[in-house]
Design a protein around this motif. Structure first.
Motif, PDB file in Angstrom:
ATOM      1  N   LYS A  15       0.823  -1.208   0.000  1.00 33.10           N
ATOM      2  CA  LYS A  15       0.000   0.000   0.000  1.00 33.10           C
ATOM      3  C   LYS A  15       0.862   1.264   0.000  1.00 33.10           C
ATOM      4  O   LYS A  15       0.508   2.273  -0.605  1.00 33.10           O
ATOM      5  CB  LYS A  15      -0.917  -0.008   1.223  1.00 33.10           C
ATOM      6  N   GLY A  16       2.000   1.172   0.660  1.00 38.11           N
ATOM      7  CA  GLY A  16       2.861   2.348   0.781  1.00 38.11           C
ATOM      8  C   GLY A  16       3.788   2.571  -0.406  1.00 38.11           C
ATOM      9  O   GLY A  16       4.540   3.545  -0.433  1.00 38.11           O
ATOM     10  N   ILE A  17       3.756   1.675  -1.377  1.00 42.69           N
ATOM     11  CA  ILE A  17       4.668   1.792  -2.519  1.00 42.69           C
ATOM     12  C   ILE A  17       3.912   2.318  -3.731  1.00 42.69           C
ATOM     13  O   ILE A  17       2.789   1.909  -4.002  1.00 42.69           O
ATOM     14  CB  ILE A  17       5.308   0.417  -2.842  1.00 42.69           C
ATOM     15  N   GLU A  18       4.546   3.237  -4.469  1.00 41.31           N
ATOM     16  CA  GLU A  18       3.935   3.796  -5.679  1.00 41.31           C
ATOM     17  C   GLU A  18       4.247   2.876  -6.862  1.00 41.31           C
ATOM     18  O   GLU A  18       5.376   2.435  -7.014  1.00 41.31           O
ATOM     19  CB  GLU A  18       4.545   5.199  -5.901  1.00 41.31           C
ATOM     20  N   GLY A  19       3.267   2.572  -7.652  1.00 42.97           N
ATOM     21  CA  GLY A  19       3.490   1.747  -8.835  1.00 42.97           C
ATOM     22  C   GLY A  19       2.765   0.419  -8.743  1.00 42.97           C
ATOM     23  O   GLY A  19       1.838   0.254  -7.952  1.00 42.97           O
ATOM     24  N   PHE A  20       3.183  -0.523  -9.553  1.00 45.42           N
ATOM     25  CA  PHE A  20       2.495  -1.813  -9.660  1.00 45.42           C
ATOM     26  C   PHE A  20       3.022  -2.784  -8.616  1.00 45.42           C
ATOM     27  O   PHE A  20       4.207  -3.105  -8.580  1.00 45.42           O
ATOM     28  CB  PHE A  20       2.717  -2.388 -11.056  1.00 45.42           C
ATOM     29  N   LYS A  21       2.127  -3.240  -7.742  1.00 48.77           N
ATOM     30  CA  LYS A  21       2.491  -4.210  -6.711  1.00 48.77           C
ATOM     31  C   LYS A  21       1.756  -5.499  -7.007  1.00 48.77           C
ATOM     32  O   LYS A  21       0.551  -5.463  -7.270  1.00 48.77           O
ATOM     33  CB  LYS A  21       2.091  -3.709  -5.316  1.00 48.77           C
ATOM     34  N   TYR A  22       2.463  -6.586  -6.968  1.00 46.27           N
ATOM     35  CA  TYR A  22       1.826  -7.864  -7.272  1.00 46.27           C
ATOM     36  C   TYR A  22       1.878  -8.765  -6.050  1.00 46.27           C
ATOM     37  O   TYR A  22       2.943  -9.042  -5.498  1.00 46.27           O
ATOM     38  CB  TYR A  22       2.535  -8.538  -8.451  1.00 46.27           C
ATOM     39  N   ILE A  23       0.702  -9.218  -5.614  1.00 45.22           N
ATOM     40  CA  ILE A  23       0.608 -10.121  -4.466  1.00 45.22           C
ATOM     41  C   ILE A  23       0.010 -11.437  -4.942  1.00 45.22           C
ATOM     42  O   ILE A  23      -1.064 -11.451  -5.551  1.00 45.22           O
ATOM     43  CB  ILE A  23      -0.318  -9.536  -3.362  1.00 45.22           C
TER      44      ILE A  23
END
Lengths: 292, 397, 186, 67
Positions: free
Chosen positions: A191-199
Motif C-alpha cells: 500500500k505504501g509503494i507507488e506503482g504496480f504491486k503484485y501479491i
C-alpha cells in the motif's frame, strides 16, 4: 440474542459483511478479511468472476468488476480516473483468480505491470478453474487431478510471481492465509509503494483440492513448511525469503489432498526433487538481485 | 477562440475529445484510427489537453479501462476500427449494461480477410445489438460536432448509454476539409462536467446500480433508454445548431426532397457524393431525393414510417453485407422491419456498394438513383438486392 | 470545381503537398478537400492523393477518375499509364521532369503542361536523399503554372508543416520551383 | 441469501480454552469471537467447516452433530 448483537456490531465495523456464498473452508473470505484489515477503508476493490471473488459481494468498500477476462484493465481505468481527479489518497486493489491471471488475462496483467499502474494486483490462486467445476489452469501444479486432467497435469505450474518480477515492478510478494501477520505486513507495505504491486496468494480450496474443509489452514501451512509454497518478497528486484522453515517432506502436503492421491511413488519423488531444487535456488539467491 | 482550418477527420475527432474535456483516454492504435490518438497524444504532450492517456496493449483492455474510468467518474474517450472493434466485442457489451456514457469513435474499416484498410460499415454494424448509440458522420466537421453532442446525449440522465460517432476511414478520417473548431468556453457552456447519478466509486460516497435481480427488466431498461435517446439526440442537435450554427437534423436528414416521390438512403461519407449526384439529376429534371441516415442506433423507425407516406420507392445503400440474411444489408433489413406494419408500404430496393473498402463513385450512385426512378415508373422491384460493384460502371479504386 | 490528382512515391510528401496546397487555397478564401489513398504508412510505395478546389463547400467524397489536372512528384511515374489515366482533354499537368515541356507527350491534348526538375532542386536545397522530398518544389511550380494559389500563400502552410530551419529551406525550394517551372500552353 | 446448511456445529469447552485466538483468526467466515467470557460462535453464518476446531491447539472446540 446477545451473541447475535455482538456479531452484528462486529460486522458493522468490519469491512467484510458476514455470510458469504463461498464454500465451507474457502480461503477467500479469510484472505479478504485480513487484506481489508491491512488496507483500511480508503480503498477501491476491482475484480469479478473467479470464485474467491464470491467474497467480494460482501466487501463493504466500493467494488467494481466487469467479467472474468477483464483483469488489471478496469482497475487501470479507475487508477487513471483517480489521477485525473487528483485523488492520491485512495488505494486501488485489483483481484483475479489463477486462471484469469495466468491464462486468459496474462497479457493484461503483464501490460499493467509494464505500464507500472499504481495498484495492488492480487492473484487469488486456488490452482484451477474452480467456479466452473475444477478445470486445469496454467497455475495448476504438476500431477494435480482436475476434471480436464483426469490423469494428473503433465506440465509444471506457471511461475507468475517471478515472471511479473521480471517486469521490474517495485514490489512482488507471495502470501498465505496460514501466516496472517506476514500477509498483513506485506499488504501494508504494498500500500505504501507507488506503482504496480503484485501479491500472489495461495487459496486453499477444499472442494477442488479435495480435502476436509477443517484442514484448510493446515494444508496451506503445510504448503509453506514443505516449501511447496515458499513465501518471499521481491522488492526493487531483490529477493527476500520471508521464512525458511526446516523442510518437511512434500508428501505431507500432498497426502491430505485427494487431487494428488493417484500419484505414484516415482512421481512424488520427482515432485520432491523439483521442490528441493527450487528451495536450493531460492536459498542461494536470498538477499540478491534476481532481475535480469 | 473559434477558428477554421483544413483538418482531417481524425484531427477533428481529437479536437472533439479535447473540447469535450475528456479526462481519460485508453486507446490502442489501428489503421485508420491511429492519427486520431497520435493527435491526442500531441495535444497532451504540448500541454493543450489535460487527460490521462493510457497506452494499453489491446482494444479489449482499452474498453475495459474505459469502463473502470467512467464508473470512477471520469469522462472517457476512445476510438477503434475494424479488427480492433471485433477484438473489443466482449468488452463492448459492458458500458450499456453498466450504463456508462463512454464515447468511442468507430473509424469504419472493412474486416479481414475479405477487405482492405478502407471503409465499410460491417465493423460498427457488428455492434448493433450491444446497446451503443451509433451516429454516422459525413465529414470532419460533423465528426467534431458529433463528439461534443455525443457526451451530452450519453450523459443525459434519460439515457446513460455509450455513444459511438462512426465515420469512414480515409474518406473522412484522412480527408481534410475546412473545419471549424468552436470556442472552448462555448463548448463548456453547452457541455457541463460529467456527473453520473448512479455511480460513484469514491470511498465514503459509494453508489452503483443494484445488481439486477430481474434480468429481463434490466435489459428492458436499456431498451427504454435507447428509445428515450431518440428525443434526446434531436433535442441536443437543435441546441447545438442554435449555439454553434451547425445542425444535422437528428437521426435522419432529408436532402433535396421537395416534390420527389423516390429517394436514395445513404449512410456515412458517400452521402456527400450522393448530394452532388442528386443535384445533378434534379438539374436534369429527374425527381429523386436523398435521405441521410445519421442515427442507426437508436433506429429512426417512426421517422422512416413518416418518410414512407411521402416516398414510394426507397433505395437503401448498404456499405455492408450480412451473409445469408433474409435479404440484403443490415440497414435494408432494419428498414424493412420498420416499414412492415404499414398498410401502404413503399417499394424497397437494396444496393451493396463500397464493400471491403472500395470507393463509392458518382457513377455508382447515379446508377442506383436511376434504378430507383425506374422502379418508381414501373412500380415493380426488379431486383431486391443488387451488388453494384459487380457491374462494370467504370473505374473504382 | 477543379479536381486534381497527385501522384508520388511514399516519402516524397504527396499527401502533405496536397494538404499544403489546400491550406494555401483555403487561406485565399477558396474551399478545398484532400483525400489520400494509400495503404499502410510505408515509404516507397506509390501514393495517390485527390485534391479538389472550389468556390463553394465540397461535398463529394469519392476518388477522382477524370481529373482536370495531375501533379506528378516523381519522374519515374510519368510513364506509368495509371498516372495519366482519365486526364481530361484540355486539362493540365505539372510534372517533376528534367525535360522541357515540349519534349513531353502524355497522349492527351492539354491546355497546359508544365515541367520542373523538382528532384534536382530539392536535392540542391534540401540535400540528397534516397527518396527526394519534392513536394514543396512542386508547390512553387504549381503556383506559377496554374495560378490556383499565390506563391506567398504557400509559405505559411509550409512553415506550419516544417517549423524552423527546415521550413525555411522548404520555402526556398518552393520559390526555386516557382522560378524554374517551364510551361507549354496549347 | 440461502439458509446455511450445516451437518456439524462447533462447540467450545471454555474450561479448556486458553484464549489464544487462533479460532477467531482463522475462521474463514469471521463467525468466531473470543470474549472475556470465552469463545462464542455466530451460528447464523457459521458453515460448520471445522477450521476453528482444527486450529485449536488445546482441542477445546469440538464439532458436534446438528440436532
Amino acid at each position: 440474542m446477545e451473541t447475535d448483537k455482538l456479531f452484528d456490531e462486529y460486522y458493522e465495523k468490519s469491512l467484510l459483511q458476514g455470510g458469504t456464498t463461498c464454500c465451507p473452508g474457502c480461503g477467500g473470505p479469510l484472505f479478504w478479511r485480513m487484506t481489508l484489515d491491512a488496507l483500511g477503508p480508503n480503498t477501491i476493490v476491482y475484480g469479478d468472476g473467479p470464485c474467491a471473488m464470491c467474497a467480494i459481494r460482501n466487501i463493504k468498500l466500493p467494488t467494481f468488476g466487469l467479467h472474468f477476462s477483464f483483469v488489471a484493465d478496469g482497475s487501470t481505468g479507475i487508477v487513471a480516473a483517480l489521477a485525473a481527479k487528483g485523488r492520491r489518497d485512495i488505494t486501488v486493489v485489483s483481484s483475479a483468480g489463477d486462471g484469469a491471471t495466468g491464462d486468459i488475462s496474462f497479457g493484461k496483467v503483464s501490460a499493467a505491470a509494464e505500464r507500472n499502474e499504481n495498484m495492488i494486483q492480487i492473484c487469488v490462486d486456488n490452482e484451477a478453474y474452480m467456479n466452473t467445476g475444477i478445470q486445469k489452469s496454467g497455475l495448476t501444479p504438476f500431477g494435480a487431478w482436475t476434471t480436464t486432467t483426469p490423469l494428473g497435469k503433465e506440465n509444471p505450474k506457471k511461475a507468475v510471481p517471478m515472471i511479473i518480477a521480471q517486469h521490474k515492478v517495485p514490489y512482488v510478494a507471495t502470501v498465505s492465509v496460514a501466516y496472517p501477520r506476514d500477509l498483513k505486513a506485506k499488504i501494508k507495505k504494498a500500500k505504501g509503494i507507488e506503482g504496480f504491486k503484485y501479491i500472489h496468494t495461495v487459496m486453499p480450496c477444499p472442494t477442488g483440492w479435495r480435502f476436509d474443509p477443517a484442514k484448510s489452514v493446515e494444508v496451506v501451512r503445510l504448503g509453506v513448511e514443505t516449501w511447496a509454497w515458499p513465501l518471499y518478497e521481491i522488492e526493487g528486484g531483490v529477493l527476500k525469503l520471508s521464512m525458511k522453515p526446516k523442510p518437511k517432506p512434500i508428501e505431507e502436503y500432498l497426502r491430505p489432498q485427494r487431487r494428488f492421491r493417484h500419484l505414484t511413488k516415482e512421481q512424488i519423488e520427482f515432485i520432491q526433487r523439483e521442490v528441493d531444487a527450487r528451495r536450493q535456488r531460492l536459498l542461494e539467491n536470498d538477499g540478491k538481485r534476481i532481475i535480469l | 477562440m473559434e477558428f477554421t482550418r483544413m483538418m482531417e477527420g481524425n484531427e477533428a475527432a481529437a479536437w472533439g475529445a479535447k473540447l469535450s474535456r475528456a479526462e481519460v483516454i485508453p486507446a490502442y492504435p489501428i489503421t485508420p484510427q491511429t492519427e486520431l490518438i497520435s493527435h491526442i497524444a500531441t495535444l497532451i504532450a504540448r500541454g493543450e489537453m489535460k487527460a490521462q492517456y493510457i497506452k494499453v496493449e489491446g482494444e479489449h483492455t482499452a474498453m475495459a479501462a474505459a469502463c473502470g474510468a467512467s464508473a470512477a467518474g471520469a469522462r472517457v474517450f476512445t476510438a477503434s476500427a475494424s479488427q480492433g472493434i471485433a477484438f473489443m466485442e466482449e468488452a463492448l457489451w459492458m458500458p450499456p449494461g453498466r450504463r456508462l456514457p463512454i464515447v468511442m469513435c468507430m473509424v469504419n474499416r472493412a474486416l479481414a480477410p475479405i477487405g482492405g484498410l478502407r471503409p465499410d460499415h460491417n465493423d460498427a454494424l457488428l455492434q448493433r445489438d450491444t446497446g451503443w448509440i451509433q451516429l454516422y458522420c459525413e465529414n470532419s466537421q460533423e465528426v467534431l460536432d458529433t463528439i461534443i453532442m455525443a457526451y451530452r446525449i450519453g450523459e443525459d440522465r434519460q439515457v446513460y448509454l455509450p455513444v459511438a460517432p462512426c465515420y469512414d476511414g480515409y474518406f473522412v478520417s484522412a480527408t481534410a476539409i475546412p473545419t471549424t473548431v468552436p470556442d472552448q468556453g462555448e463548448v463548456d457552456e453547452f457541455l457541463p462536467p460529467y456527473k453520473h447519478e448512479m455511480y460513484s466509486l469514491m470511498p465514503g460516497d459509494y453508489r452503483r446500480p443494484p445488481f439486477p435481480l430481474n434480468i429481463a427488466k434490466a435489459r428492458y431498461e436499456v431498451q427504454k433508454a435507447m428509445e428515450r435517446a431518440k428525443k434526446v439526440i434531436e433535442k441536443v442537435d437543435r441546441e447545438y445548431a442554435k449555439r454553434f450554427g451547425r445542425g444535422y437534423d437528428g437521426l435522419l436528414e432529408e436532402y433535396a426532397c421537395d416534390g420527389v416521390e423516390a429517394v436514395l438512403v445513404t449512410m456515412g461519407s458517400m452521402t456527400g457524393t450522393a448530394r452532388d449526384v442528386i443535384d445533378e439529376m434534379q438539374a436534369e429534371g429527374k425527381p429523386i431525393g436523398l435521405v441521410k441516415l445519421r442515427g442507426f442506433r437508436p433506429f429512426p423507425t417512426e421517422e422512416l414510417r413518416e418518410l414512407a407516406k411521402k416516398y414510394h420507392v426507397l433505395g437503401i445503400v448498404d456499405r455492408n453485407t450480412s451473409y445469408g440474411s433474409a435479404g440484403g444489408g443490415v440497414v435494408a433489413m432494419e428498414a424493412a422491419r420498420a416499414l412492415y406494419p404499414l398498410d401502404d408500404r413503399p417499394l424497397l430496393l437494396n444496393f451493396h456498394v463500397g464493400l471491403g473498402g472500395s470507393d463509392v463513385t458518382m457513377r455508382q450512385i447515379r446508377y442506383m438513383a436511376d434504378k430507383v426512378l425506374e422502379t418508381l415508373e414501373t412500380g415493380k422491384v426488379e431486383k431486391e438486392v443488387e451488388w453494384v460493384e459487380l457491374l462494370d460502371l467504370g473505374e473504382v479504386m | 470545381m477543379i479536381e486534381i490528382r497527385f501522384h508520388g512515391m511514399g516519402g516524397q510528401g504527396a499527401v502533405m503537398g496536397a494538404l499544403m496546397l489546400a491550406e494555401a487555397a483555403f487561406s485565399e478564401g477558396k474551399y478545398a478537400q484532400k483525400i489520400p489513398v494509400y495503404g499502410g504508412m510505408r515509404r516507397g510505395g506509390d501514393v495517390t492523393v485527390f485534391l479538389r478546389l472550389d468556390d463553394k463547400p465540397i461535398r463529394r467524397t469519392c476518388g477522382i477518375y477524370e481529373p482536370d489536372a495531375i501533379v506528378v512528384l516523381d519522374p519515374a511515374l510519368i510513364s506509368v499509364p495509371a498516372v495519366r489515366k482519365g486526364l481530361k482533354k484540355g486539362g493540365l499537368a505539372v510534372l517533376n521532369d528534367e525535360r522541357s515541356p515540349e519534349e513531353v507527350d502524355l497522349g492527351v491534348e492539354l491546355s497546359k503542361l508544365a515541367t520542373v526538375d523538382a528532384t534536382g532542386i530539392s536535392t540542391e536545397v534540401l540535400g540528397q536523399r534516397a527518396i527526394p522530398i519534392t513536394n514543396t518544389t512542386m508547390l512553387g511550380a504549381i503556383s506559377k503554372a496554374t495560378g490556383w494559389v499565390k506563391l506567398e500563400s504557400l509559405f505559411e502552410p509550409i512553415m506550419g508543416m516544417f517549423p524552423g530551419r527546415i521550413g525555411e529551406l522548404n520555402v526556398e525550394a518552393c520559390k526555386r520551383g516557382y522560378e524554374a517551372v517551364r510551361v507549354r500552353e496549347a | 441469501m440461502s439458509q446455511i446448511v450445516r451437518a456439524f456445529r462447533p462447540e467450545v469447552d471454555n474450561e479448556k480454552c486458553v484464549r489464544c485466538g487462533n479460532c477467531q483468526t482463522f475462521c474463514p467466515e469471521g463467525t468466531v469471537m473470543v470474549t472475556d467470557e470465552g469463545v462464542v460462535f455466530d451460528y447464523r453464518y457459521c458453515k460448520g467447516c471445522g477450521v476453528c476446531a482444527n486450529e485449536c491447539p488445546v482441542d477445546a472446540i469440538k464439532m458436534v452433530r446438528e440436532a
